[in-house]
Design a protein around this motif. Structure first.
Motif, PDB file in Angstrom:
ATOM      1  N   ALA A 193       2.301  -2.232   8.655  1.00 18.49           N
ATOM      2  CA  ALA A 193       2.834  -2.552   7.331  1.00 18.49           C
ATOM      3  C   ALA A 193       1.704  -2.909   6.371  1.00 18.49           C
ATOM      4  CB  ALA A 193       3.830  -3.692   7.423  1.00 18.49           C
ATOM      5  N   ALA A 194       0.701  -3.628   6.871  1.00 17.90           N
ATOM      6  CA  ALA A 194      -0.442  -3.977   6.020  1.00 17.90           C
ATOM      7  C   ALA A 194      -1.150  -2.710   5.559  1.00 17.90           C
ATOM      8  CB  ALA A 194      -1.410  -4.879   6.782  1.00 17.90           C
ATOM      9  N   LEU A 195      -1.287  -1.746   6.481  1.00 19.56           N
ATOM     10  CA  LEU A 195      -1.932  -0.482   6.105  1.00 19.56           C
ATOM     11  C   LEU A 195      -1.043   0.328   5.165  1.00 19.56           C
ATOM     12  CD1 LEU A 195      -3.593   0.534   9.454  1.00 19.56           C
ATOM     13  CD2 LEU A 195      -4.739   0.227   7.286  1.00 19.56           C
ATOM     14  N   ASP A 196       0.261   0.102   5.261  1.00 15.57           N
ATOM     15  CA  ASP A 196       1.185   0.785   4.356  1.00 15.57           C
ATOM     16  C   ASP A 196       1.290   0.053   3.027  1.00 15.57           C
ATOM     17  OD1 ASP A 196       1.910   3.096   5.557  1.00 15.57           O
ATOM     18  OD2 ASP A 196       3.665   2.308   6.584  1.00 15.57           O
ATOM     19  N   ASN A 197       0.435  -0.928   2.839  1.00 15.23           N
ATOM     20  CA  ASN A 197       0.340  -1.615   1.540  1.00 15.23           C
ATOM     21  C   ASN A 197       1.620  -2.367   1.187  1.00 15.23           C
ATOM     22  OD1 ASN A 197      -1.113  -2.410  -0.625  1.00 15.23           O
ATOM     23  ND2 ASN A 197      -0.781  -0.555  -1.840  1.00 15.23           N
ATOM     24  N   ALA A 198       2.305  -2.895   2.206  1.00 13.96           N
ATOM     25  CA  ALA A 198       3.542  -3.616   1.935  1.00 13.96           C
ATOM     26  C   ALA A 198       3.238  -5.040   1.497  1.00 13.96           C
ATOM     27  CB  ALA A 198       4.412  -3.634   3.194  1.00 13.96           C
ATOM     28  N   SER A 199       3.942  -5.511   0.470  1.00 17.81           N
ATOM     29  CA  SER A 199       3.744  -6.882   0.014  1.00 17.81           C
ATOM     30  C   SER A 199       4.350  -7.834   1.045  1.00 17.81           C
ATOM     31  CB  SER A 199       4.424  -7.093  -1.327  1.00 17.81           C
ATOM     32  OG  SER A 199       5.807  -6.891  -1.182  1.00 17.81           O
ATOM     33  N   LYS A 202       8.114  -7.770   0.912  1.00 21.54           N
ATOM     34  CA  LYS A 202       8.631  -6.515   1.458  1.00 21.54           C
ATOM     35  C   LYS A 202       8.534  -6.514   2.984  1.00 21.54           C
ATOM     36  CE  LYS A 202       9.840  -2.286  -0.031  1.00 21.54           C
ATOM     37  NZ  LYS A 202       9.385  -1.295  -0.972  1.00 21.54           N
TER      38      LYS A 202
ATOM     39  N   GLY B  73      -4.358  -2.251   3.019  1.00 23.64           N
ATOM     40  CA  GLY B  73      -3.520  -1.283   2.317  1.00 23.64           C
ATOM     41  C   GLY B  73      -4.203  -0.614   1.133  1.00 23.64           C
ATOM     42  N   GLN B  74      -5.332  -1.155   0.704  1.00 26.17           N
ATOM     43  CA  GLN B  74      -6.003  -0.632  -0.495  1.00 26.17           C
ATOM     44  C   GLN B  74      -7.247   0.179  -0.155  1.00 26.17           C
ATOM     45  OE1 GLN B  74      -4.977  -2.009  -3.732  1.00 26.17           O
ATOM     46  NE2 GLN B  74      -3.274  -2.995  -2.691  1.00 26.17           N
ATOM     47  N   GLU B  94      12.610   6.792   6.714  1.00 28.32           N
ATOM     48  CA  GLU B  94      12.160   5.518   6.132  1.00 28.32           C
ATOM     49  C   GLU B  94      10.770   5.148   6.630  1.00 28.32           C
ATOM     50  OE1 GLU B  94      16.253   3.023   5.477  1.00 28.32           O
ATOM     51  OE2 GLU B  94      15.624   3.475   7.521  1.00 28.32           O
ATOM     52  N   ASN B  95      10.517   5.448   7.903  1.00 22.97           N
ATOM     53  CA  ASN B  95       9.196   5.194   8.452  1.00 22.97           C
ATOM     54  C   ASN B  95       8.119   5.935   7.666  1.00 22.97           C
ATOM     55  OD1 ASN B  95       8.355   3.764  11.091  1.00 22.97           O
ATOM     56  ND2 ASN B  95      10.464   4.387  11.440  1.00 22.97           N
ATOM     57  N   PHE B  98       7.799   4.633   3.911  1.00 26.61           N
ATOM     58  CA  PHE B  98       7.548   3.225   3.613  1.00 26.61           C
ATOM     59  C   PHE B  98       6.271   3.008   2.793  1.00 26.61           C
ATOM     60  CE2 PHE B  98       6.494  -1.205   5.082  1.00 26.61           C
ATOM     61  CZ  PHE B  98       7.560  -1.805   4.443  1.00 26.61           C
ATOM     62  N   GLY B  99       5.196   3.644   3.232  1.00 30.46           N
ATOM     63  CA  GLY B  99       3.928   3.496   2.514  1.00 30.46           C
ATOM     64  C   GLY B  99       4.011   4.033   1.098  1.00 30.46           C
ATOM     65  N   LYS B 101       6.702   4.236  -0.793  1.00 29.36           N
ATOM     66  CA  LYS B 101       7.499   3.315  -1.600  1.00 29.36           C
ATOM     67  C   LYS B 101       6.641   2.153  -2.068  1.00 29.36           C
ATOM     68  CE  LYS B 101      12.283   3.778  -0.158  1.00 29.36           C
ATOM     69  NZ  LYS B 101      13.268   3.283   0.812  1.00 29.36           N
ATOM     70  N   ASN B 102       5.840   1.634  -1.143  1.00 30.39           N
ATOM     71  CA  ASN B 102       4.996   0.492  -1.511  1.00 30.39           C
ATOM     72  C   ASN B 102       3.952   0.876  -2.544  1.00 30.39           C
ATOM     73  OD1 ASN B 102       6.333  -1.189   0.264  1.00 30.39           O
ATOM     74  ND2 ASN B 102       5.014  -0.592   1.960  1.00 30.39           N
ATOM     75  N   ASN B 103       3.587   2.147  -2.554  1.00 34.05           N
ATOM     76  CA  ASN B 103       2.606   2.587  -3.545  1.00 34.05           C
ATOM     77  C   ASN B 103       3.271   3.133  -4.797  1.00 34.05           C
ATOM     78  OD1 ASN B 103       0.416   1.842  -2.016  1.00 34.05           O
ATOM     79  ND2 ASN B 103       0.346   3.790  -0.918  1.00 34.05           N
ATOM     80  N   ARG B 146       3.533   9.605   9.300  1.00 43.40           N
ATOM     81  CA  ARG B 146       3.443   8.404   8.476  1.00 43.40           C
ATOM     82  C   ARG B 146       2.021   8.220   7.942  1.00 43.40           C
ATOM     83  NH1 ARG B 146       4.871   2.785  11.251  1.00 43.40           N
ATOM     84  NH2 ARG B 146       2.843   3.133  12.175  1.00 43.40           N
ATOM     85  N   LYS B 150       0.399   9.714   3.355  1.00 42.86           N
ATOM     86  CA  LYS B 150      -0.282   8.893   2.343  1.00 42.86           C
ATOM     87  C   LYS B 150      -1.529   9.571   1.792  1.00 42.86           C
ATOM     88  CE  LYS B 150      -0.402   5.266   5.064  1.00 42.86           C
ATOM     89  NZ  LYS B 150      -0.733   3.922   5.529  1.00 42.86           N
TER      90      LYS B 150
END
Ligand SMILES: Nc1ncnc2c1ncn2[C@@H]1O[C@H](COP(=O)(O)OP(=O)(O)OP(=O)(O)O)[C@@H](O)[C@H]1O
Ligand SMILES: [Mg+2]
Lengths: 293, 350
Positions: A193-199, A202, B73-74, B94-95, B98-99, B101-103, B146, B150
């Motif tokens: 999740a951290a790599l997916d940039n999730a807050s 979230k 994530g950055q 969704e898997n 997910f990334g 959506k967050n971006n 997944r 990205k």
């Protein structure tokens, strides 16, 4: 040949027979007996004078203001206790789960302690703490210049006081259950999740909550059922008062235990039905949101 | 697309230092494989690139920029975890989403990306399934999708094939090579399987106990190992190595460099031994040939001999490698080399 197949079909039933007998004697029979009682005007002194009166007990029940007061009190108690306990337990579990420090280990042991003390003792101690004139709670409030409260002795705050004690008593136990759930979430999922940039929000909302949903659901059901049947705190701390402000359904049953057993039984049946309906609704509404591994 | 650079990187867990003062540059767009025995620090290295377990000291640079302060994530990296780390509560779609959506990728774009990526990895039919209903190989594809969706500039993979069966592993290996060709991004791939490393890598980084042993193309690693560890790590079976008997020096040769004969040959180094085991692997056969002094594995492409047969092992001089007491390879130009070779020849049977 024929013998063995017959035995094969019979064997499961024979094997559960002892358990079924026990359930029949100690679960099914009492429930039906309760149901039967609810249709009688029961005479405790002379059983022969007991009389079948059909639905009269129920009619009486639904026309009594006391019953509605008790029902309303129970609902308020249940909703508040369940919500407060789950929210606080979850926050505590999240806090303890964040880091493995000495303080957190201490906290974990500390919050569980109330659960191993008898609720009777707890209620007694809290009654002293909440004593309006000499109690510590008001003393502390006064020291900080905050308005004091009459706690158990005013009908406007008595219910809240009982709720406070129940939450205090339960929260550690449920926090522990949720903590175990949190600790069973594989850490790599959070890393993904951290790599997916999730807050953080979230991550909590989309990952943590679904991952611990089975335990949350369990806690919700167990707590709802338990809260609906609240009795001991009320019995010891307020006796339903002042002015019926803390009278709950089970306390209501208890009050009629000797002079109208049939009426008390009818209330018990109604309580059972309400809990059954609620549990059913929970499963209907929430079960597909719960994620089982 | 990005290069990765480690500058004097040290990583400790408590008091144990796993990696010390490591310098490494991973070239842009290359398929680099980190390989080494279990516990040598490969995963640790990968996690430092991703920022999941930052280095204790030193700097990690991605595309020339120090990323120490940048959140995982950055960093523009995507990672395929060893256990996949798929979100079990989300559907396949969704898997993958997910990334994105967050971006804050728009819905239309998201749908389009998910559709195309899932078609690439062959997951189109499974988009609405929960991961628990997928097979190991399919889950692995979800993890890949997944990461791919990205469009990362760096692809990190931690033993992604180790949970698959042998056949699927070989198939996925080829798919990954093709994927790398298509995307052209930097791949860093961790494995402890040297066959996987040899077959996939542009560059192999061979590690042992947190130290880089050699960094070269598979070809060079195989033909020109820097040291005894490298020589004995790559190749199936690995290089035959035995002590020379002086200065703690060793000599070695690859199993396929030797020739087996029934009659004495005129090979430069030779000894007579008895075959103790025979492994028939299809196109080749591996014999273990033993005498009082040496036990060596010999690879032959014809299956001519049987167990307990007496045979002669012969190795040409140019196939012999020498290693010093410090385990480093001794080149032929080294003044010691001639002396060592002469000693070795005298050890063989005349
Ligand atoms: N969180 C940690 N705490 C303490 N030691 C750790 C931690 N993570 C890794 N190590 C140690 O660091 C060393 C390198 O671990 P690492 O996981 O990088 O090995 P690896 O090369 O990936 O091995 P494998 O092929 O088995 O996955 C090991 O000795 C391990 O015990
Ligand atoms: Mg690893």
């Amino acid at each position: 040949m024929n013998n063995t197949t017959r035995w094969d079909t019979l064997r499961p039933y024979v094997m559960i027979l002892p358990a079924m007998l026990a359930i029949l004697c100690f679960v099914i029979y009492p429930v039906f007996y309760l149901l039967k009682l609810s249709f009688y005007r029961y005479n405790l002194l002379n059983k022969a004078k007991s009389k079948f009166i059909g639905l009269d007990n129920y009619k009486q029940l639904f026309s009594k203001d006391e019953f509605y007061v008790a029902l309303n009190n129970t609902l308020i108690y249940t909703v508040t206790v369940v919500l407060l306990t789950i929210v606080i337990a979850l926050l505590l579990a999240l806090l303890i789960n964040r880091k493995k420090t000495r303080f957190n280990a201490f906290l974990q042991a500390g919050i569980f302690t109330p659960h191993i003390i008898s609720i009777v003792s707890i209620a007694l101690v809290w009654m002293l703490l909440m004593e309006p004139n000499f109690g510590i709670l008001n003393y502390v409030l006064k020291t900080f210049g905050l308005p004091t409260s009459k706690w158990l002795q005013s009908s406007s705050t008595s219910m809240l006081s009982v709720i406070l004690v129940s939450v205090w008593h339960n929260v550690g136990y449920y926090a522990l259950i949720l903590l175990a759930a949190l600790q069973s979430v594989p850490p790599t999922i959070y890393e993904a999740a951290a790599l997916d940039n999730a807050s953080r929000f979230k991550t909590f909302y989309k990952i943590t909550l679904p991952m611990i949903s089975p335990q949350l659901f369990f806690v919700l059901i167990i707590m709802t059922i338990g809260s609906f049947k609240v009795f001991d705190t009320v019995r010891i701390m307020t006796g339903g008062g002042p002015n019926n402000s803390t009278s709950t359904l089970v306390y209501h049953i208890y009050e009629y235990r000797s002079n109208n057993l049939g009426y008390a039984s009818a209330t018990g049946i109604i309580l059972m039905v309400i809990i059954a309906i609620l549990t059913f609704v929970y499963f209907r509404v929430l079960a597909n949101k719960v994620h089982y591994q | 697309m990005a290069s990765i650079e480690f500058r004097k990187v040290t990583k400790s867990f408590g008091d144990s230092t796993v990696i010390k003062d490591l310098d490494l540059t991973i070239a842009d767009g290359e398929f680099t494989v980190l390989v080494g025995p279990s516990g040598c620090g490969k995963t640790t290295l990968l996690r430092m690139i991703a920022g999941l377990d930052p280095q204790t000291s030193g700097a990690v640079l991605i595309d020339g920029k120090d990323v120490t302060q940048i959140a995982p994530g950055q960093r523009g990296v995507a990672m395929v975890f060893q256990n996949y780390a798929i979100y079990p509560t989300m559907s396949v779609r969704e898997n993958i989403e997910f990334g994105l959506k967050n971006n804050k990728v728009s819905k239309e774009e998201r749908t389009e990306l998910v559709e195309s990526i899932s078609a690439t990895v062959g997951l189109s039919e499974y988009l609405d399934r929960k991961p628990s209903t997928l097979s190991g190989g399919q889950r692995q594809r979800v993890a890949l999708a997944r990461a791919m969706v990205k469009k990362p500039s760096v692809f990190l993979m931690d033993e992604p094939l180790s949970n698959l069966d042998a056949k699927l592993r070989i198939q996925m290996r080829i798919e990954l090579i093709e994927l790398h060709k298509k995307l052209g991004t930097t791949f860093v791939y961790v494995t402890h399987d040297q066959v996987e490393a040899m077959s996939m890598a542009d560059t192999i980084v061979l590690m042992n106990k947190g130290v880089i042993q050699q960094e070269a193309s598979p070809d060079l690693i195989y033909r020109e190992p820097n040291n005894r560890f490298t020589a004995q790590f790559v190749g199936v079976p690995p290089m035959n190595v035995a002590p020379l008997g002086t200065d703690g020096a060793h000599f070695g040769f690859r199993p396929e460099s030797a020739v087996l004969t029934r009659t004495p040959s005129d090979a430069w180094f030779r000894y007579k031994g008895v075959i103790t085991t025979r492994e028939m692997l299809g196109s080749e056969t591996i014999y273990q040939v033993k005498n009082e002094q040496f036990t060596f594995m010999i690879k032959c492409y014809e299956d001519l001999f049987t167990v307990d047969e007496h045979v002669y092992v012969g190795v040409p001089v140019e196939k012999i490698m020498l290693f010093g007491a410090d385990e480093n390879r001794i080149p032929r130009e080294d003044p010691r080399a001639a002396d060592y070779l002469e000693r070795l020849r005298r050890q063989g049977d005349e």
